[in-house]
Design an enzyme around this catalytic site. Sequence first.
Site, short mmCIF file in Angstrom:
data_model
loop_
_atom_site.label_atom_id
_atom_site.label_comp_id
_atom_site.label_asym_id
_atom_site.label_seq_id
_atom_site.Cartn_x
_atom_site.Cartn_y
_atom_site.Cartn_z
N GLY A 1 0.32 -1.31 -0.20
CA GLY A 1 -0.33 0.39 -0.31
C GLY A 1 0.47 1.55 -0.10
N GLY B 1 2.21 2.91 -2.51
CA GLY B 1 2.03 3.39 -4.22
C GLY B 1 2.70 2.45 -5.44
N THR C 1 2.26 0.43 -7.81
CA THR C 1 2.08 -0.08 -8.61
C THR C 1 1.36 0.87 -9.24
OG1 THR C 1 -0.04 -2.05 -7.24
CG2 THR C 1 -0.14 -0.36 -9.71
N ILE C 2 1.50 2.38 -8.43
CA ILE C 2 1.69 3.75 -9.19
C ILE C 2 2.71 4.35 -10.21
CG2 ILE C 2 0.78 6.15 -9.14
CD1 ILE C 2 -1.05 5.44 -6.70
N LYS D 1 2.05 -8.42 -13.45
CA LYS D 1 2.23 -8.30 -12.34
C LYS D 1 1.39 -10.15 -12.13
CE LYS D 1 0.81 -7.37 -7.49
NZ LYS D 1 0.41 -6.60 -6.89
N ALA E 1 4.62 -8.82 -5.09
CA ALA E 1 3.50 -7.76 -3.47
C ALA E 1 3.75 -7.58 -2.47
CB ALA E 1 2.49 -8.96 -4.16
#
Length: 206
Positions: free
Chosen positions: A12, A14, A16-17, A32, A100
Amino acid sequence: MSAFVVTGTDTGIGKTIFSAALTGALHAHYWKPVQAGLDDGADRDHVASLSGVPADQVLPEAYRLNTPCSPHRAAELDGVVIDLAQLALPAVRPLVVEGAGGALVLVTRSTTYADVFAWWNLPVVVVARTALGTINHSLLTFEALRSRGVPIHGVAFVGEGNEDSEATICAMGNVKRLGRLPMLARLDRESLAAAFAENFRVGDFV
C-alpha cells in the site's frame, strides 16, 4: 531492451502507481504474475488505465486470487497450488514486473518474492515511502535482496519529500536515488506521466 522488477518496502505504498508510471515512460509491457485481492480491481487494470500503453502490453497474471493477503495464503484459500514454473518471465521487452507487497512476502510456503527475483536475475527498483519508519524498512529490504544476490537498480520514493531520510537511505544502503513521485491531487494518465517526467530520468532505466 530494458526489464525491471518493482518491489516495495511494504504494501500500500504506491508501488502499482510507480509501476504504471514506469511502464508508460518506457512504453513497456507490464506483468504482475500473482494478483491477490480483487475487491478494488486488479493492479493490471489500474496500470492499463494509468500507463497509456496498448492493452495487449498489459499482460494477464499467471495467478489471479480472490483474497487480499499474502499470495501463499490467498492461493490456499482459493484451493490453488502455485507452480513456480508458471512464473517464468515473459519473453517480451521492455518489461516492468511488479511483485506483491514487500520483498519477503511469501509466494508459496517455502518461497519468497526475493527468491523469485534471484531466479529472474533482473535489476530491482525498490519503491519506498517517505513516512516514518522508511529507513528501517528500506535498509532491511536491501539486505534481504543482497543476501540472495538480487541486483538493486535503485530506490524510488513515493510521498512528500523528506530529504534527510531519502539521503540517509541511499547513503547507508549504497543505492542510487532514482527520484521521488509526489502525492498527486489528481491521479490520471496525464498527471502521472507529467510527475514522472519531472522527477525521474528515463535514461536511468535504459
